[in-house]
Design a protein around this motif. Structure first.
Motif, PDB file in Angstrom:
ATOM      1  N   GLN A   1       0.711  -0.917  -0.005  1.00 28.52           N
ATOM      2  CA  GLN A   1       0.045  -0.196  -0.229  1.00 28.52           C
ATOM      3  C   GLN A   1       1.201   1.960  -0.016  1.00 28.52           C
ATOM      4  OE1 GLN A   1      -2.652  -0.230   3.369  1.00 28.52           O
ATOM      5  NE2 GLN A   1      -4.220  -1.373   1.938  1.00 28.52           N
ATOM      6  N   LEU A   2       0.502   1.865  -1.015  1.00 26.85           N
ATOM      7  CA  LEU A   2       0.724   3.437  -1.005  1.00 26.85           C
ATOM      8  C   LEU A   2      -0.206   4.511  -0.328  1.00 26.85           C
ATOM      9  CD1 LEU A   2       2.761   3.325  -4.278  1.00 26.85           C
ATOM     10  CD2 LEU A   2       3.862   3.419  -2.613  1.00 26.85           C
ATOM     11  N   GLU A   3       0.173   5.315   0.149  1.00 22.75           N
ATOM     12  CA  GLU A   3      -0.673   6.076   1.311  1.00 22.75           C
ATOM     13  C   GLU A   3      -0.003   7.348   0.607  1.00 22.75           C
ATOM     14  OE1 GLU A   3      -0.768   7.963   5.861  1.00 22.75           O
ATOM     15  OE2 GLU A   3       0.199   6.396   5.658  1.00 22.75           O
ATOM     16  N   VAL A   4      -1.321   8.427   0.095  1.00 25.56           N
ATOM     17  CA  VAL A   4      -0.869   9.588  -0.217  1.00 25.56           C
ATOM     18  C   VAL A   4      -0.809  10.356   0.908  1.00 25.56           C
ATOM     19  CG1 VAL A   4      -1.739  11.007  -2.437  1.00 25.56           C
ATOM     20  CG2 VAL A   4      -1.713   8.562  -2.780  1.00 25.56           C
ATOM     21  N   TRP A   5       0.283  11.374   0.370  1.00 25.33           N
ATOM     22  CA  TRP A   5       0.412  12.462   1.058  1.00 25.33           C
ATOM     23  C   TRP A   5       0.098  13.499   0.275  1.00 25.33           C
ATOM     24  CZ3 TRP A   5       5.057  12.824   5.332  1.00 25.33           C
ATOM     25  CH2 TRP A   5       4.587  11.787   6.216  1.00 25.33           C
ATOM     26  N   SER A   6      -0.919  14.695   1.091  1.00 24.46           N
ATOM     27  CA  SER A   6      -0.526  16.042  -0.231  1.00 24.46           C
ATOM     28  C   SER A   6       0.433  16.578   0.174  1.00 24.46           C
ATOM     29  CB  SER A   6      -1.999  17.105   0.044  1.00 24.46           C
ATOM     30  OG  SER A   6      -2.054  17.633  -0.477  1.00 24.46           O
ATOM     31  N   THR A   7       1.135  17.620  -0.672  1.00 22.12           N
ATOM     32  CA  THR A   7       2.321  18.312   0.329  1.00 22.12           C
ATOM     33  C   THR A   7       2.580  19.444  -0.356  1.00 22.12           C
ATOM     34  OG1 THR A   7       4.327  16.411  -0.651  1.00 22.12           O
ATOM     35  CG2 THR A   7       3.723  16.257   1.491  1.00 22.12           C
ATOM     36  N   PRO A   8       1.625  20.118  -0.310  1.00 15.83           N
ATOM     37  CA  PRO A   8       2.082  21.427  -1.808  1.00 15.83           C
ATOM     38  C   PRO A   8       3.607  22.057  -0.931  1.00 15.83           C
ATOM     39  CG  PRO A   8       0.456  21.316  -0.028  1.00 15.83           C
ATOM     40  CD  PRO A   8       0.993  20.277  -0.177  1.00 15.83           C
ATOM     41  N   GLY A   9       3.833  23.029  -2.031  1.00 17.83           N
ATOM     42  CA  GLY A   9       4.386  24.327  -1.682  1.00 17.83           C
ATOM     43  C   GLY A   9       5.140  24.713  -2.746  1.00 17.83           C
ATOM     44  N   HIS A  10       6.295  23.507  -3.258  1.00 22.87           N
ATOM     45  CA  HIS A  10       6.581  23.981  -4.569  1.00 22.87           C
ATOM     46  C   HIS A  10       6.035  24.250  -5.667  1.00 22.87           C
ATOM     47  CE1 HIS A  10       9.353  22.386  -8.395  1.00 22.87           C
ATOM     48  NE2 HIS A  10       8.128  21.710  -7.953  1.00 22.87           N
TER      49      HIS A  10
ATOM     50  N   GLY B   1      20.146  20.213   0.787  1.00 24.21           N
ATOM     51  CA  GLY B   1      18.896  20.879   1.261  1.00 24.21           C
ATOM     52  C   GLY B   1      17.887  22.222   0.982  1.00 24.21           C
ATOM     53  N   CYS B   2      18.368  21.536  -0.112  1.00 23.62           N
ATOM     54  CA  CYS B   2      17.786  22.024  -2.005  1.00 23.62           C
ATOM     55  C   CYS B   2      16.162  22.262  -1.892  1.00 23.62           C
ATOM     56  CB  CYS B   2      18.113  22.625  -2.804  1.00 23.62           C
ATOM     57  SG  CYS B   2      20.042  23.482  -2.882  1.00 23.62           S
ATOM     58  N   VAL B   3      15.356  22.480  -2.303  1.00 19.72           N
ATOM     59  CA  VAL B   3      13.516  21.904  -2.481  1.00 19.72           C
ATOM     60  C   VAL B   3      13.611  22.580  -3.697  1.00 19.72           C
ATOM     61  CG1 VAL B   3      13.271  22.844   0.237  1.00 19.72           C
ATOM     62  CG2 VAL B   3      13.137  24.488  -2.049  1.00 19.72           C
TER      63      VAL B   3
ATOM     64  N   SER C   1       4.270  21.543   5.002  1.00 19.64           N
ATOM     65  CA  SER C   1       4.850  19.708   3.593  1.00 19.64           C
ATOM     66  C   SER C   1       6.405  19.063   5.022  1.00 19.64           C
ATOM     67  CB  SER C   1       4.642  20.088   2.808  1.00 19.64           C
ATOM     68  OG  SER C   1       3.382  20.506   2.115  1.00 19.64           O
ATOM     69  N   LEU C   2       6.467  20.583   5.044  1.00 17.75           N
ATOM     70  CA  LEU C   2       8.145  20.016   4.993  1.00 17.75           C
ATOM     71  C   LEU C   2       9.022  19.273   6.742  1.00 17.75           C
ATOM     72  CD1 LEU C   2      10.694  22.271   3.689  1.00 17.75           C
ATOM     73  CD2 LEU C   2      10.641  20.241   3.195  1.00 17.75           C
ATOM     74  N   GLN C   3       7.435  20.421   7.880  1.00 13.67           N
ATOM     75  CA  GLN C   3       7.538  19.879   8.786  1.00 13.67           C
ATOM     76  C   GLN C   3       6.758  18.600   9.162  1.00 13.67           C
ATOM     77  OE1 GLN C   3       4.766  23.687  10.054  1.00 13.67           O
ATOM     78  NE2 GLN C   3       7.598  24.419  11.498  1.00 13.67           N
TER      79      GLN C   3
END
Length: 260
Positions: free
Chosen positions: A142-151, A174-176, A193-195
């Motif tokens: 199972q792949l659990e989907v995370w919403s990680t907006p920002g970029h 350390g770059c994004v 998202s990073l937190q």
């Protein structure tokens, strides 16, 4: 048949497998005969990727879906061709699906006039809309989907046990992923998202570019602090939330303060 170079059980990264850089990181997650690809890269790389998958002895007919971390050209330009060759489906965030279905070249960085970048973005439909809390099943995995907006406002990450396929959220140095207002970037959302990634108990981050690395909380703290500083800088224009220098300048004008 090629020997499979698994980086983790049930996970193959196709640049590493090929022994040279094909494009963005392309992860093949498999269980039994069923498999998926996370990202595909540029259209020009698709035939090499498909042939590599064939040589690894994965039945092409068993590709369950092509997963998009987001819609940027360097991640998804090849989706239409790959979908056609593999006779499979596309899974993406609703906002990414809209860009992919219209062939949007501006929001996907396919068209950057100032840098003489003019790339095609072939139209492709998304059969499976995925978002926070969705589960993608690959065999018994199972792949659990995370919403990680920002970029990007459609950026997704995918958790598989102690692994996180982390997209363009964070790289080993350390770059994004690029922060650009025209791209739909959002610095406060990026920080959240990073937190979330930093505070999670995942052990390994599998980014969309560059080497896989063990999650380093100190490095993430440093990156988060850097992005927090971006909130108060003119450098990031409409992505910032204020510009303290102008408040200082207004006060100095009112006070008649001379340059020091």
């Amino acid at each position: 048949m090629l020997e499979r170079k698994a980086i983790f059980p049930n996970v193959i990264e196709l640049n590493f497998q090929a022994g040279h850089v094909i494009g963005c990181n392309v992860y093949l997650v498999h269980d039994g005969e069923e498999w998926v690809l996370i990202d595909i890269g540029y259209e020009e790389s698709v035939e090499e990727i498909v042939e590599l998958v064939r040589e690894l002895d994965f039945p092409l007919s068993k590709c369950k879906t092509l997963i998009a971390t987001h819609a940027d050209v360097d991640h998804g330009q090849g989706l239409a061709l790959a979908k056609q060759l593999l006779k499979t489906t596309v899974s993406a965030h609703p906002k990414a699906a809209k860009l992919l279905s219209t062939g949007d070249t501006l929001r996907t960085f396919a068209e950057i006039e100032a840098q003489n970048i003019h790339l095609e973005m072939p139209i492709v439909e998304t059969e499976h809309i995925i978002d926070e809390g969705s589960i993608i099943e690959v065999g018994k995995i199972q792949l659990e989907v995370w919403s990680t907006p920002g970029h990007a406002d459609s950026q997704l990450a995918f958790r598989m046990g102690e692994l996180l396929f982390s997209g363009d959220n964070i790289y080993r140095d350390g770059c994004v992923g690029a922060i650009d207002a025209h791209h739909g970037s959002d610095i406060p959302a990026f920080i959240r998202s990073l937190q979330r990634i930093r505070n999670s108990d995942v052990k390994w981050l599998l980014p969309s570019h560059g080497p896989i690395f063990r999650k380093d909380d100190a490095m993430l703290d440093k990156t988060i602090a850097r992005l927090q500083s971006y909130l108060h800088m003119a450098d990031f224009g409409t992505c910032a939330i204020d510009w303290p220098l102008m408040d200082q300048w207004e006060e100095e004008i009112a006070l008649g303060k001379m340059p020091e």
